[in-house]
Scaffold this active site. Structure first.
Site, PDB file in Angstrom:
ATOM      1  N   TRP A 121      11.135  55.658 116.220  1.00  0.00           N
ATOM      2  CA  TRP A 121      12.443  55.379 116.844  1.00  0.00           C
ATOM      3  C   TRP A 121      12.509  53.928 117.312  1.00  0.00           C
ATOM      4  CZ3 TRP A 121      12.489  53.742 121.927  1.00  0.00           C
ATOM      5  CH2 TRP A 121      11.376  54.055 122.724  1.00  0.00           C
ATOM      6  N   GLU A 175       6.340  47.789 132.027  1.00  0.00           N
ATOM      7  CA  GLU A 175       6.344  47.724 130.552  1.00  0.00           C
ATOM      8  C   GLU A 175       6.543  46.286 130.080  1.00  0.00           C
ATOM      9  OE1 GLU A 175       5.729  50.101 128.436  1.00  0.00           O
ATOM     10  OE2 GLU A 175       5.936  51.944 129.601  1.00  0.00           O
ATOM     11  N   GLU A 223       4.499  49.668 122.074  1.00  0.00           N
ATOM     12  CA  GLU A 223       4.776  49.526 123.509  1.00  0.00           C
ATOM     13  C   GLU A 223       5.979  48.612 123.766  1.00  0.00           C
ATOM     14  OE1 GLU A 223       3.669  50.794 126.285  1.00  0.00           O
ATOM     15  OE2 GLU A 223       2.044  52.013 125.507  1.00  0.00           O
ATOM     16  N   HIS A 227       9.394  49.932 124.669  1.00  0.00           N
ATOM     17  CA  HIS A 227       9.671  50.640 125.930  1.00  0.00           C
ATOM     18  C   HIS A 227      10.449  49.782 126.919  1.00  0.00           C
ATOM     19  CE1 HIS A 227       5.874  53.245 125.000  1.00  0.00           C
ATOM     20  NE2 HIS A 227       6.862  53.425 124.147  1.00  0.00           N
ATOM     21  N   GLU A 261      -2.303  55.582 130.165  1.00  0.00           N
ATOM     22  CA  GLU A 261      -1.304  56.115 129.232  1.00  0.00           C
ATOM     23  C   GLU A 261      -0.805  57.472 129.729  1.00  0.00           C
ATOM     24  OE1 GLU A 261       0.122  54.585 126.800  1.00  0.00           O
ATOM     25  OE2 GLU A 261      -1.240  53.014 126.151  1.00  0.00           O
ATOM     26  N   THR A 292       1.537  56.785 132.701  1.00  0.00           N
ATOM     27  CA  THR A 292       2.876  56.344 132.291  1.00  0.00           C
ATOM     28  C   THR A 292       3.642  57.512 131.653  1.00  0.00           C
ATOM     29  OG1 THR A 292       1.885  55.382 130.316  1.00  0.00           O
ATOM     30  CG2 THR A 292       2.506  53.855 132.029  1.00  0.00           C
ATOM     31  N   ASP A 343       5.651  58.636 123.299  1.00  0.00           N
ATOM     32  CA  ASP A 343       4.749  57.564 122.830  1.00  0.00           C
ATOM     33  C   ASP A 343       3.507  57.481 123.717  1.00  0.00           C
ATOM     34  OD1 ASP A 343       6.660  56.850 120.977  1.00  0.00           O
ATOM     35  OD2 ASP A 343       6.966  54.819 121.731  1.00  0.00           O
ATOM     36  N   GLU A 344       3.744  57.532 125.033  1.00  0.00           N
ATOM     37  CA  GLU A 344       2.624  57.363 125.979  1.00  0.00           C
ATOM     38  C   GLU A 344       1.606  58.495 125.795  1.00  0.00           C
ATOM     39  OE1 GLU A 344       2.949  54.556 126.927  1.00  0.00           O
ATOM     40  OE2 GLU A 344       4.667  54.090 128.182  1.00  0.00           O
ATOM     41  N   HIS A 388      -0.465  57.790 122.775  1.00  0.00           N
ATOM     42  CA  HIS A 388      -1.438  56.732 123.071  1.00  0.00           C
ATOM     43  C   HIS A 388      -2.582  57.272 123.925  1.00  0.00           C
ATOM     44  CE1 HIS A 388       2.023  53.582 122.589  1.00  0.00           C
ATOM     45  NE2 HIS A 388       1.617  54.073 121.439  1.00  0.00           N
TER      46      HIS A 388
HETATM   47 FE   LIG Z   1       1.556  53.098 127.008  1.00  0.00          FE
HETATM   48 FE   LIG Z   2       4.756  52.001 127.552  1.00  0.00          FE
END
Ligand SMILES: [Fe+2]
Ligand SMILES: [Fe+2]
Length: 328
Positions: free
Chosen positions: A33, A76, A111, A114, A164, A167, A196-197, A200
């Site tokens: 995305w 971020e 990242e 974000h 991660e 977040t 995403d976090e 990760h």
């Molecule tokens: Fe992250």
């Molecule tokens: Fe992030």
């Protein structure tokens, strides 16, 4: 062989598998995305209406919510600091363009979206003094951070595994709160970031699992070191314009704690999750020193939970230059 050389060897050993980690945990640019998927389309004739709607809906969000989200966004946006730091880790070599450096670059690319998404939302909302926010972001990059890991990959991967997940928790809570206030679009944005976090987090904690397989005692000691020193948040040097380094961090985390975006309980919870994930209780082949570290780690969440019960958060919000109450 020195500890430093063994760590380098372990990193070189794992480096052969980094390409497969990239395939497993990161998403190709064309498939992932992008911020514009969730923002009003500025090419569309409906743009101004969409922005108007976004501004209307965002009116219901409370003070601490804005502070927590702005702080998350600034965290971020200090991404250059984190990329530089990871590039300095033992075994990561950007000049040689080795596989670890490739991992760091592609992680950075993910990242980078974000802060971009949150910044555009916050800008369009009209609730926030952008110039003040921008000055804080610039300060945070200028100030860098000092999280006590040095160039040690073991400590660094404990840090990133923890961070991660932290977040993830924070963006996910902002998402839930936004939903509760009827801002479905913002809820979706933060949900995507949280996703995403989590990915990760799985990646970095997998790296640690692999290190435990080949160097269990040293990995255990590094985990203990990081937990003993406490995980310092990446924005710990946060400040408002004209203020001293770090002066805004506590007030920002009070806001986050008051509104339930990230709390002392979450800290303990994350620690417990790492202990379970890495099966600290089942680890075999440890030196005496590492056995002691394991015992320390197993008891730590219980001890920290008791301490966190006693933490008192001020009831009143600190008023930040970022968000003027009159604008809400
Ligand atoms: Fe992250
Ligand atoms: Fe992030």
């Amino acid at each position: 062989m020195s500890i430093k050389n063994i760590r380098l060897e372990v990193m070189q050993f794992l480096e052969k598998r980094v390409d497969s980690f990239v395939d497993q945990y990161l998403i190709p640019v064309e498939e992932i995305w992008q911020p514009s998927d969730f923002l009003p389309n500025s090419e569309s004739d409906n743009f101004l209406e969409e922005v108007k709607e976004l501004r209307e809906i965002s009116k219901d969000l409370p003070y601490d919510f804005w502070v927590a989200m702005v702080g998350d966004m600034i965290t971020e946006e200090a991404l250059p600091t984190y990329e530089n730091w990871l590039m300095e880790v033992e075994g990561v070599d950007n000049l040689e363009r080795n596989s670890w450096a490739k991992w760091v670059r592609q992680w950075t690319g993910e990242e980078n979206r974000h802060g971009d998404l949150l910044n555009k939302y916050i800008y369009l909302s009209g609730r926030v003094n952008m110039r003040e926010v921008e000055m804080t972001s610039q300060h945070l990059i200028n100030d860098g951070f000092d999280i006590g890991t040095g160039r040690d990959p073991y400590k660094n991967f404990v840090y990133t595994s923890f961070q991660e997940l932290a977040t993830y928790v924070s963006h996910n809570r902002v998402s839930q709160l936004a939903k509760g206030y009827g801002d479905k679009k913002l809820a979706k944005m933060c949900k995507m970031i949280a996703g995403d976090e989590m990915r990760h987090h799985h990646a970095y904690s997998h790296f640690v699992t692999e290190i435990f397989k080949v160097d269990p005692s040293e990995m255990m000691l590094a985990f203990q070191y990081m937990m003993k020193a406490k995980i310092v948040m990446p924005a710990h040097f946060l400040r408002e314009s004209g203020q001293k380094i770090g002066s805004a961090f506590e007030q920002f985390s009070d806001s986050a704690q008051r509104i339930g975006v990230y709390t002392a309980n979450d800290y303990v919870d994350i620690m417990q999750k790492l202990i379970i994930k890495w099966e600290i209780d089942k680890m075999v082949g440890l030196t005496d020193e590492a056995e002691k570290a394991r015992d320390y780690l197993m008891k730590l969440p219980g001890r920290m939970a008791k301490i966190s019960e006693r933490i008192v958060i001020p009831k009143e919000s600190h008023i930040f230059k970022w968000v003027e109450p009159a604008r809400l």
